[in-house]
Design a protein around this motif. Structure first.
Motif, PDB file in Angstrom:
ATOM      1  N   GLN A 125       8.447   0.095   5.442  1.00 19.54           N
ATOM      2  CA  GLN A 125       8.105   0.606   4.114  1.00 19.54           C
ATOM      3  C   GLN A 125       9.257   0.368   3.140  1.00 19.54           C
ATOM      4  O   GLN A 125       9.054  -0.061   2.005  1.00 19.54           O
TER       5      GLN A 125
ATOM      6  N   GLN B 288       9.507  -3.522   2.430  1.00 23.90           N
ATOM      7  CA  GLN B 288       8.418  -3.988   1.563  1.00 23.90           C
ATOM      8  C   GLN B 288       8.604  -3.477   0.135  1.00 23.90           C
ATOM      9  O   GLN B 288       8.410  -4.235  -0.825  1.00 23.90           O
ATOM     10  N   SER B 289       8.978  -2.207  -0.005  1.00 24.83           N
ATOM     11  CA  SER B 289       9.178  -1.644  -1.339  1.00 24.83           C
ATOM     12  C   SER B 289      10.355  -2.311  -2.029  1.00 24.83           C
ATOM     13  O   SER B 289      10.281  -2.643  -3.224  1.00 24.83           O
TER      14      SER B 289
ATOM     15  N   LYS C 173      11.642  10.413   4.816  1.00 28.99           N
ATOM     16  CA  LYS C 173      10.415  10.298   5.615  1.00 28.99           C
ATOM     17  C   LYS C 173       9.716   8.947   5.392  1.00 28.99           C
ATOM     18  O   LYS C 173       8.530   8.875   5.061  1.00 28.99           O
ATOM     19  N   ILE C 174      10.518   7.891   5.540  1.00 30.23           N
ATOM     20  CA  ILE C 174      10.005   6.524   5.407  1.00 30.23           C
ATOM     21  C   ILE C 174      10.396   5.753   6.656  1.00 30.23           C
ATOM     22  O   ILE C 174      11.175   6.237   7.478  1.00 30.23           O
ATOM     23  N   ASP C 175       9.866   4.568   6.797  1.00 30.11           N
ATOM     24  CA  ASP C 175      10.292   3.707   7.910  1.00 30.11           C
ATOM     25  C   ASP C 175      10.901   2.424   7.350  1.00 30.11           C
ATOM     26  O   ASP C 175      10.851   2.170   6.143  1.00 30.11           O
TER      27      ASP C 175
ATOM     28  N   GLU D 131       0.828  -1.217   0.000  1.00 33.26           N
ATOM     29  CA  GLU D 131       0.000   0.000   0.000  1.00 33.26           C
ATOM     30  C   GLU D 131       0.859   1.262   0.000  1.00 33.26           C
ATOM     31  O   GLU D 131       0.532   2.241  -0.663  1.00 33.26           O
ATOM     32  N   ASN D 132       1.931   1.242   0.755  1.00 32.89           N
ATOM     33  CA  ASN D 132       2.782   2.428   0.875  1.00 32.89           C
ATOM     34  C   ASN D 132       4.078   2.278   0.068  1.00 32.89           C
ATOM     35  O   ASN D 132       5.154   2.607   0.553  1.00 32.89           O
ATOM     36  N   LEU D 133       3.938   1.827  -1.150  1.00 31.99           N
ATOM     37  CA  LEU D 133       5.091   1.608  -2.027  1.00 31.99           C
ATOM     38  C   LEU D 133       5.846   2.904  -2.277  1.00 31.99           C
ATOM     39  O   LEU D 133       5.250   3.943  -2.586  1.00 31.99           O
ATOM     40  N   ILE D 134       7.159   2.840  -2.149  1.00 27.43           N
ATOM     41  CA  ILE D 134       8.020   3.979  -2.474  1.00 27.43           C
ATOM     42  C   ILE D 134       8.106   4.050  -3.990  1.00 27.43           C
ATOM     43  O   ILE D 134       8.330   3.030  -4.648  1.00 27.43           O
ATOM     44  N   GLN D 135       7.902   5.229  -4.547  1.00 27.64           N
ATOM     45  CA  GLN D 135       7.955   5.406  -6.002  1.00 27.64           C
ATOM     46  C   GLN D 135       9.336   5.002  -6.531  1.00 27.64           C
ATOM     47  O   GLN D 135      10.347   5.164  -5.853  1.00 27.64           O
TER      48      GLN D 135
ATOM     49  N   TYR E 137      16.025   6.966   6.431  1.00 32.90           N
ATOM     50  CA  TYR E 137      14.628   6.978   6.869  1.00 32.90           C
ATOM     51  C   TYR E 137      14.165   8.405   7.176  1.00 32.90           C
ATOM     52  O   TYR E 137      13.049   8.797   6.816  1.00 32.90           O
TER      53      TYR E 137
END
Length: 142
Positions: A76, A79-80, A71-73, A26-30, A67
C-alpha cells in the motif's frame, strides 16, 4: 539523510518523467497522511544515520514501525508513493510540507533546549564586598 531523501525523490521522479500518471490505487493513502508518513520516515532515517545504536537497542525498524503506526502494509505504501510521485508537482509540494514540518519541529526543539540550558545557568549576582569602603580603612590606618 538528505541524500537518501533526494535519491528517493529522484528515483520516483524518473518513473514520473513519463507524461502519463500512474493509475490511482484502490487503497490509496490520503495525501495528508502520506505527508505525515514521509515526515516520520525522514525523522527515523535521520536517527538511524546519526545514531544507529539507538534504534538497534530498541529493536526499531523504521519501515516496520511506520506500517504498524499507520496500519498500512508495504505494498500500500509503495503503490501510494508511486502514485504521488507520478505527479511531480504534487510530490514536490508534499515534500515542501515535510520540510516545513521539520523546520517547525527544529525551531520548537531549539527553543526547548535553550530553556532547559538556561535553567542550569546560574545568574551572576554581585556579592557585596566584606570591606565597606577599602579606601577609608587604608587612610585611617595611617
Amino acid at each position: 539523510m538528505k541524500n537518501k531523501v533526494c535519491l528517493f525523490v529522484f528515483l520516483f521522479g524518473l518513473i514520473s518523467c513519463d507524461s502519463k500518471y500512474i493509475e490511482k490505487p484502490e487503497n490509496l493513502i490520503q495525501e495528508d497522511q502520506m505527508i505525515e508518513i514521509i515526515y516520520d520516515l525522514s525523522v527515523l532515517e535521520a536517527i538511524k544515520s546519526s545514531n544507529p545504536v539507538l534504534l538497534e537497542n530498541n529493536q526499531i525498524d523504521p519501515y516496520t514501525y511506520i506500517y504498524k503506526k499507520y496500519k498500512i502494509d508495504s505494498l500500500q505504501f509503495a503503490q501510494s508513493n508511486a502514485y504521488y510521485a507520478s505527479n511531480l508537482k504534487k510530490y514536490r509540494k508534499m515534500y515542501s510540507e515535510v520540510e516545513q514540518m521539520i523546520q517547525d519541529k527544529k525551531i520548537e526543539a531549539d527553543s526547548l533546549l535553550q530553556k532547559e540550558n538556561s535553567r542550569f545557568e546560574k545568574p551572576l549576582v554581585k556579592s557585596k564586598d566584606s570591606l565597606v569602603n577599602p579606601k577609608k580603612i587604608l587612610t585611617s590606618e595611617k
